[in-house]
Every structure is written in C-alpha cells, then in structure tokens.
Design a protein around this motif. Structure first.
Motif, PDB file in Angstrom:
ATOM      1  N   ASN A   1      11.570  -4.564   1.828  1.00 30.95           N
ATOM      2  CA  ASN A   1      11.546  -5.904   2.465  1.00 30.95           C
ATOM      3  C   ASN A   1      11.826  -7.069   1.441  1.00 30.95           C
ATOM      4  N   CYS A   2      10.907  -6.799   0.114  1.00 36.73           N
ATOM      5  CA  CYS A   2      10.584  -7.767  -0.790  1.00 36.73           C
ATOM      6  C   CYS A   2      11.125  -7.688  -1.962  1.00 36.73           C
ATOM      7  N   ASN A   3      11.787  -6.290  -2.287  1.00 33.81           N
ATOM      8  CA  ASN A   3      12.322  -5.762  -3.717  1.00 33.81           C
ATOM      9  C   ASN A   3      11.411  -5.654  -4.525  1.00 33.81           C
ATOM     10  N   MET A   4       9.984  -5.548  -4.203  1.00 32.15           N
ATOM     11  CA  MET A   4       9.341  -5.389  -5.497  1.00 32.15           C
ATOM     12  C   MET A   4       9.149  -3.789  -5.855  1.00 32.15           C
TER      13      MET A   4
ATOM     14  N   PHE B   1       4.573  -3.975  -9.343  1.00 33.79           N
ATOM     15  CA  PHE B   1       3.435  -3.991  -8.940  1.00 33.79           C
ATOM     16  C   PHE B   1       2.148  -3.672  -9.744  1.00 33.79           C
TER      17      PHE B   1
ATOM     18  N   PHE C   1       0.520  -7.059  -4.503  1.00 31.01           N
ATOM     19  CA  PHE C   1       1.644  -6.448  -3.623  1.00 31.01           C
ATOM     20  C   PHE C   1       2.487  -7.683  -3.294  1.00 31.01           C
ATOM     21  N   GLY C   2       3.986  -7.471  -3.079  1.00 29.84           N
ATOM     22  CA  GLY C   2       4.796  -8.519  -2.798  1.00 29.84           C
ATOM     23  C   GLY C   2       4.750  -8.968  -1.247  1.00 29.84           C
ATOM     24  N   CYS C   3       4.410  -7.832  -0.496  1.00 30.56           N
ATOM     25  CA  CYS C   3       4.349  -8.123   0.963  1.00 30.56           C
ATOM     26  C   CYS C   3       3.852  -6.978   1.833  1.00 30.56           C
ATOM     27  N   SER C   4       3.581  -7.260   3.164  1.00 33.09           N
ATOM     28  CA  SER C   4       2.754  -6.160   3.792  1.00 33.09           C
ATOM     29  C   SER C   4       3.602  -4.768   3.724  1.00 33.09           C
ATOM     30  N   ASP C   5       5.002  -4.728   3.686  1.00 31.10           N
ATOM     31  CA  ASP C   5       5.658  -3.523   3.744  1.00 31.10           C
ATOM     32  C   ASP C   5       5.344  -2.760   2.507  1.00 31.10           C
TER      33      ASP C   5
ATOM     34  N   TYR D   1       2.844  -1.839   1.256  1.00 32.35           N
ATOM     35  CA  TYR D   1       1.876  -0.684   1.586  1.00 32.35           C
ATOM     36  C   TYR D   1       2.374   0.777   2.007  1.00 32.35           C
TER      37      TYR D   1
ATOM     38  N   ASP E   1       3.022   4.164  -0.287  1.00 36.09           N
ATOM     39  CA  ASP E   1       1.945   4.696   0.094  1.00 36.09           C
ATOM     40  C   ASP E   1       1.181   5.896  -0.645  1.00 36.09           C
TER      41      ASP E   1
END
Ligand SMILES: [Zn+2]
Ligand SMILES: [Zn+2]
Lengths: 175, 356
Positions: free
Chosen positions: A76-79, A84, A90-94, A96, A100
């Motif tokens: 989603n955010c390419n992090m 990280f 984190f870059g976004c909630s995805d 996680y 995981d």
C-alpha cells in the motif's frame, strides 16, 4: 554522552524505564528532555526513533531465526521492513499485515504482549468477530463430518448460515 | 481586558475549575491515537492524502454533535497563537510548529481536543481538573464511539488500533495524572517512590524539566504499555497507584508540619514574598515558588489565595501566553519583567476578591 534524541548536544538527563523487568536507559540533553516533558504522549521517551531502532535491529539484519520474508515491502505505501526498522514508524495501517510475522517479537519486547485485549470498534469490529466465529464453526463442522456426527454437523451448518446472514447485514453498512 | 476576564476567557477548565483530590492531583488526562484505514500515516502521507484526512475529520465533526467541537486549521494561526495552544496542552510541540492540513478541534471548555495529522491521523484527548481518570476515560470512550461511527479506523484483531509508532498500538491509549509532590520531595522520599511507580508499569516524568530536578515538584505519571491490557486495566492500575501516591504525599506533608513547621513556614512565606514583590522572574523560579505557595495554601499557612493559582499561572506565565497578552514578540528580559508583573497582579487579585 551525546543526547540520544538530537544527537547534537551533551546529554545531562538520564531516564530509566522498566517494562516487564527489563531496564531501558535513555540519555537526553536539557532541551530535548524539556520538550518531551511538556507533552508526554506525542514525544514519549520510549518512542524515540533511535531507541526503537535499537529494539528492532536484531531482526532487521537477516538472522537464522527468521525465514526470509517474501514480502519486504508494504504494497500500500511501499515502506520496506528495513526502512521501518530505521525510522521506527510504520508507513500505513497495512504495514502491520505486511510485516506481521516479524512484528510479534518486537511487540513482545515493547509491550510484553503481542495480542490486543482491549476495545473492539463497533462497526469494523463486529464484522471481524463474526468472521472469526464463522471460521471456528467451519473447523468444528469439518471435524463433526469426519467423525460422522451428522446431527451435530447439521446444527453447526445452521449456525454458520445464521452467522453469514448477520455478516452480510453488518457488511451492508449499518450506520 | 482585565486579568479576571483573561483567566475566564483564555484558560481551560482544568486550570481553573476545582477537582477532586486537587491538593495532590492537578489534572487527569486520557489520550487515544486513531488512524484511518489504508491512508498513509502523516509522516508518509502526500499533501493530497493529508488534505483528505483533514476533510474527513472536518466532515465527521460538521454535524451537530453532543461534543460541540470546532476544528481549527493551524496554518491559519500565528506562531504565538499556536504556542499558546501548546502551553494549554491542546496541541503537541510537533503541531505547534504548524504545517499544511494540520489542525485541532476542541470544545468550548477545552476539556476535549482532537489533533489532526499529528504523528497519527487523530489524537484525541480529554483533560479534567483533579483526580478524574475514570471520568476522562468515560468521556473519551464516548467520543471515540462517535468518531468511529463516521470514520473507518485502522484496527486488527491481533494488534488492536494500528498506530504510526508501534509503542502506541493496541488500545492506542495513554492515561495520565499530573501530580504535585512537594511533601515527598522535601522529605527526600521522591526517588524511592518514583522507582516503585516505574516498576508498576508506569512512566514518570517531570512536567517541567526532567528526573530529579522536576521544576515545581510537578510530575506526570502515565501507562507505559498499550498492548495486551484492556483500557479498564490501564485506568485501574493508574488509579490504584495514584491513590497510594495521594496518601503518601499527604502523610509526608503532615509529617513536615509536625516536625519542621517553622522551617516550612519560613520557606513558604519567603516564596510568597518574592512572588508578591519580584520585579523580574524566570519561569523556572516562578514555578518553583508557586509550588511552595500552593503547598502553603493546602496546609493553611497561606490564606486568602485561591488554590487554582498554581494551575493557572504555570500556563499563564509561559512565553506564548505572555506574548499573546502583550500582543507582540518579547525578549527574554521583557518576558521576565511581564511575568513578574502578571504574578504580582494575580497574587493581589486572589487576596481581595478571588476568582469565582
Ligand atoms: Zn537533545
Ligand atoms: Zn504501509
């Protein structure tokens, strides 16, 4: 000792935190300590990037404890996981979901736990709980069929049907 | 504007209203971190994404709600006004620096505030005067339910509410109390107590300054862990520890009064004298002396001064506030002069009529 927050000024303040018996020490300069003291949450000393990166570092480097992950980057955010690890955010909630398997260890280090036990939000939460329950019932159903317990299986099938109906209502967007 | 009007108009409820156990607990605060699903967190969001978050929150708060929150775009405010919001604890130092699509929504009494596009998309808080952690939690929980009915919060079964920093994941909640501990400090019990508090999973820090030299004997105590405990457990733990601290602080204050009454009285009245007559004063010195004066009020040594003088003045004498009152930038020396004048005025005000 140089301040661990700004890495510029001489550290004059020494902070100790103990979580689950593990001691963490932080050294800060007067100025950074003052800034942190005045608004605790946003600048909690424990969330200082450097410190967090320190907690993460053993996992950032490829180690035999970890199977090489297929997903190295959040879709989603390419992090990337390495990024990280460096910034401790984190870059976004995805992220996680994407990171995981490696997160559990880190969460246990930070919180002494890797499982949320608190509040579940009403809207998304209900759907999550129902989906979870349906999966459990399906497993039970498989087991009942395998054991040829058909009466039980029939009951389970009805329960699953009811739950699925509930799920579609929840998904249908109750305000 | 008169000083009374200024205090009524510009200060938040937690600084001026009486609260339970306020001889020891200045204020109680609960904060929640929340994010919108799948939109990058503020540190990684594009300008368009930040704008989208800002608009989503604006729409969620537009309707008439029981909370009556007004969203302010921080880019529209001056540096001084943003500093004042920070000094009132309504926004963080990070938001006080300003920036595009960063905002804060707050209620009229400034009990509730919601920061937008800080480290997380939303940072909501409730601050009450005195020892009211449970009450603060109840209110923020209701606000959270309302916001969740309008916004898609990022949540996972395993890690709870998903936050930018992993140290806030789970409940996303920090509950804290600001406590005034001159009794424990003057009797040299403070370090021992603070270490004990640390071992119970709570973080302690000086409100002004850090470590052993917490200015004004003011400490903030909050939960360290946000994952793996329920909100109720977090509140309960903080409440139990704070109750113990209140008892100990009162015990050592009484001990001081019994064993060192003359020294204590001298210290308190000297602090009172300096605040009544100083021509120039730094904020460090002022906070230290105000702590003594407040102790004097609590022990009945100083009469006719409103106890809220401490919580009012620790905010009013800060650089942003002084500059807002004067309506211009002030040098350090000018601030020290204005600060002393403001304190002299406030001390005399409460002698005569007080603030109702
Ligand atoms: Zn520093
Ligand atoms: Zn991501």
């Amino acid at each position: 000792m140089i301040c661990q927050n700004c890495n510029e000024r001489q550290a004059s303040v020494h902070l100790t935190k103990i979580i689950n018996g593990e001691k963490t020490e932080i050294y800060l300069c007067e100025q950074c300590a003052k800034e942190k003291g005045e608004f605790g949450f946003a600048t909690d000393p424990f969330s200082i990037h450097n410190l967090l990166a320190g907690i993460l570092s053993p996992d950032v480097h490829p180690s035999r404890n970890f199977v090489k992950q297929e997903v190295e980057q959040c879709k989603n955010c390419n992090m990337s996981f390495d990024e990280f690890g460096k910034i401790g955010r984190f870059g976004c909630s995805d992220c996680y979901d994407e990171f995981d398997p490696r997160l559990a260890v880190m969460m246990r280090r930070i919180h002494g736990s890797d499982q949320h036990t608190g509040k579940v939000p009403e809207r998304q939460g209900q759907t999550i709980l129902i989906k979870k329950r349906i999966n459990e019932l399906r497993t039970e159903l498989q087991r009942a069929i395998a054991k040829e317990e058909f009466e039980k299986a029939a009951k389970l099938r009805d329960q699953i049907y009811d739950m699925e109906k509930k799920e579609s209502i929840e998904d249908g967007g109750v305000e | 504007m008169s000083l009374q009007d200024l205090i009524k108009k510009e200060l938040s409820k937690w600084m001026i209203a009486p609260g339970p156990e306020s001889d020891v607990v200045v204020s109680s605060r609960v904060r929640l971190a929340r994010n919108i699903t799948a939109i990058p967190f503020p540190n990684r969001a594009t300008t368009e994404e930040a704008e989208k978050i800002f608009d989503l929150v604006k729409n969620a708060l537009k309707e008439h709600t029981p909370f009556e929150l007004n969203l302010v775009d921080l880019a529209q405010l001056s540096d001084i006004d943003r500093t004042v919001l920070m000094e009132k604890h309504l926004i963080s130092p990070q938001l006080a620096r300003g920036g595009q699509y960063k905002g804060v929504a707050f209620s009229n009494d400034e009990v509730i505030s919601v920061m937008v596009n800080e480290e997380d998309h939303l940072r909501a808080q409730v601050i009450y005067p005195g020892f009211q952690v449970e009450e603060a939690f109840q209110l923020i929980n209701k606000l959270d339910d309302y916001l969740e009915s309008k916004l898609d919060f990022a949540f996972s079964e395993k890690y709870g509410y998903l936050t930018s920093c992993p140290t806030n994941a789970g409940t996303g909640m920090r509950a804290s109390v600001m406590v005034h501990l001159p009794g424990l400090t003057y009797t040299n019990r403070i370090q021992q107590l603070l270490q004990g508090v640390n071992q119970l999973g709570l973080a302690v820090r000086g409100v002004f300054g850090e470590g052993t030299e917490a200015q004004g004997n003011l400490y903030q105590i909050s939960n360290q862990v946000t994952l793996g405990r329920t909100e109720e457990e977090i509140v309960d733990n903080l409440n139990r520890v704070t109750t113990q601290i209140i008892q100990q602080e009162r015990h050592w204050r009484n001990q001081l009064l019994e064993e060192r009454k003359e020294d204590l009285t001298d210290r308190i009245l000297r602090a009172y004298g300096i605040l009544m007559y100083a021509h120039k004063i730094s904020s460090e010195e002022a906070v230290r002396l105000l702590s003594s004066v407040r102790l004097g009020i609590d022990l009945g040594i100083i009469k006719n001064v409103n106890p809220s003088i401490l919580s009012e003045l620790i905010v009013l004498i800060r650089p942003g506030f002084l500059q807002m009152i004067e309506g211009k930038q002030l040098s350090t020396e000018e601030r020290d002069l204005h600060r002393a004048a403001l304190i002299r005025k406030r001390m005399r005000l409460s002698q005569n009529q007080g603030i109702e």
